[in-house]
Scaffold this motif. Structure first.
Motif, PDB file in Angstrom:
ATOM      1  N   TRP A   1       6.540 -19.721   8.751  1.00  0.00           N
ATOM      2  CA  TRP A   1       7.976 -18.487   9.108  1.00  0.00           C
ATOM      3  C   TRP A   1       9.109 -19.436   9.596  1.00  0.00           C
TER       4      TRP A   1
ATOM      5  N   SER B   1      -1.674  -6.076   1.742  1.00  0.00           N
ATOM      6  CA  SER B   1      -0.764  -6.692   2.296  1.00  0.00           C
ATOM      7  C   SER B   1      -0.852  -8.143   3.289  1.00  0.00           C
ATOM      8  N   ARG B   2      -0.897  -7.241   4.099  1.00  0.00           N
ATOM      9  CA  ARG B   2      -0.007  -7.277   5.365  1.00  0.00           C
ATOM     10  C   ARG B   2      -1.510  -7.398   6.776  1.00  0.00           C
TER      11      ARG B   2
ATOM     12  N   PRO C   1       1.806 -11.791   5.932  1.00  0.00           N
ATOM     13  CA  PRO C   1       0.631 -11.115   4.713  1.00  0.00           C
ATOM     14  C   PRO C   1       0.194 -12.023   3.845  1.00  0.00           C
TER      15      PRO C   1
ATOM     16  N   HIS D   1       3.106 -13.638  -0.885  1.00  0.00           N
ATOM     17  CA  HIS D   1       4.299 -13.166  -0.712  1.00  0.00           C
ATOM     18  C   HIS D   1       4.676 -13.337   0.686  1.00  0.00           C
TER      19      HIS D   1
ATOM     20  N   PRO E   1       7.551 -12.413   2.555  1.00  0.00           N
ATOM     21  CA  PRO E   1       8.901 -10.757   2.906  1.00  0.00           C
ATOM     22  C   PRO E   1       9.833 -11.879   3.356  1.00  0.00           C
ATOM     23  N   ALA E   2      11.391 -10.926   3.006  1.00  0.00           N
ATOM     24  CA  ALA E   2      12.623 -11.476   2.758  1.00  0.00           C
ATOM     25  C   ALA E   2      12.934 -11.633   4.911  1.00  0.00           C
ATOM     26  N   ALA E   3      13.369 -12.138   5.618  1.00  0.00           N
ATOM     27  CA  ALA E   3      13.287 -12.092   6.894  1.00  0.00           C
ATOM     28  C   ALA E   3      13.666 -12.504   7.593  1.00  0.00           C
TER      29      ALA E   3
ATOM     30  N   ILE F   1       9.046  -6.029  10.668  1.00  0.00           N
ATOM     31  CA  ILE F   1       8.442  -5.771   8.831  1.00  0.00           C
ATOM     32  C   ILE F   1       7.569  -7.488   9.877  1.00  0.00           C
ATOM     33  N   ARG F   2       7.757  -7.969  10.971  1.00  0.00           N
ATOM     34  CA  ARG F   2       6.328  -8.506  11.887  1.00  0.00           C
ATOM     35  C   ARG F   2       6.711  -9.458  13.098  1.00  0.00           C
TER      36      ARG F   2
ATOM     37  N   ASP G   1       7.453  -1.947  10.932  1.00  0.00           N
ATOM     38  CA  ASP G   1       7.991  -0.560   9.731  1.00  0.00           C
ATOM     39  C   ASP G   1       9.349   0.352  11.422  1.00  0.00           C
TER      40      ASP G   1
ATOM     41  N   HIS H   1      13.139  -7.474   8.697  1.00  0.00           N
ATOM     42  CA  HIS H   1      13.339  -7.168   6.908  1.00  0.00           C
ATOM     43  C   HIS H   1      15.138  -6.459   7.211  1.00  0.00           C
TER      44      HIS H   1
END
Length: 237
Positions: free
Chosen positions: A23, A127-128, A134, A143, A145-147, A162-163, A183, A224
């Motif tokens: 990250w 996926s996570r 991920p 993948h 994610p943009a974050a 998201i993380r 989320d 995100h």
């Protein structure tokens, strides 16, 4: 000629090296590696020499440690195992997200590749993991994610969590108790005066909740962003 499987120590080392840079882009140093693994600096030096001899890392004295292509492949296979096991423990066995890391550390070395792929199928090929990290695919693709870290975003930014870093189980327990989860919708309201905590609004709709978050919390949450962000580049690969 039969290839000898890597030891659990080698697997742990490459996984930690990979996870450190997942990250963020700055590579890991020997002292940081020792701290994360809870071993002496001399033990790290000896193991890094072994990893280099096996073609798993690139390293020169007093410089950072980076994975080779072979080291990255091994690391991704271990990360996949670890995060699938964490997901299974939470979704199927009722573990809390602050309990799964140490259990997964024990189990990931004991299961076969067949078990891992059966586990992935049982879980629906997630996926996570429970923390938003991920899960690499079976072919090693990831993948990202943009974050951005919450602490890097400016006032007025909004987005989705998201993380959340799993480095500190106490922090995970605090967030769970406050019902701050993956989320969740989040908006940055600003900072309290004189270097005070970051004020955020969690949730959408008629009953959002405002929180004062310490820097350690803001540094551990990735968002995100729904808002155009001009002050920071996207981290990740």
């Amino acid at each position: 000629m039969k290839t000898t499987a890597p030891s659990s120590s080698i697997e742990d080392y490459v996984k930690v090296i990979y996870s450190f840079t997942e990250w963020q882009e700055k590579p890991i140093s020997s002292s940081q590696l020792a701290q994360r693994l809870g071993v002496a600096n001399s033990s790290v030096s000896e193991m890094v020499r072994k990893l280099k001899d096996q073609g798993l890392v690139d390293h020169k004295p007093y410089s950072a440690i980076t994975l080779t292509a072979g080291g990255t492949r091994l690391a991704l296979s271990m990360v996949r195992r670890h995060r699938l096991i964490e997901t299974f423990l939470v979704e199927e066995l009722g573990y809390r997200w602050d309990e799964v890391h140490d259990e997964a550390e024990l189990l990931e070395h004991a299961v076969s590749d067949t078990f891992v792929e059966r586990l992935a199928g049982k879980l629906g090929h997630p996926s996570r993991d429970p923390h938003g990290d991920p899960i690499p695919a079976a072919d090693g693709s990831v993948h990202m994610p943009a974050a951005h870290r919450l602490s890097e975003l400016d006032d007025g930014h909004s987005g989705t969590i998201i993380r959340i870093s799993d480095d500190n189980p106490e922090l995970l327990r605090y967030l769970a108790a406050e019902n701050i989860n993956l989320d969740a919708e989040i908006e940055i309201l600003g900072r309290r005066p004189f270097g005070g905590p970051l004020v955020v609004r969690i949730g959408a709709g008629p009953a959002p909740r405002d929180f004062d978050l310490a820097d350690e919390v803001a540094d551990s949450v990735w968002v995100h962003s729904n808002t155009r962000h001009s002050g920071c580049s996207v981290e990740g690969h």
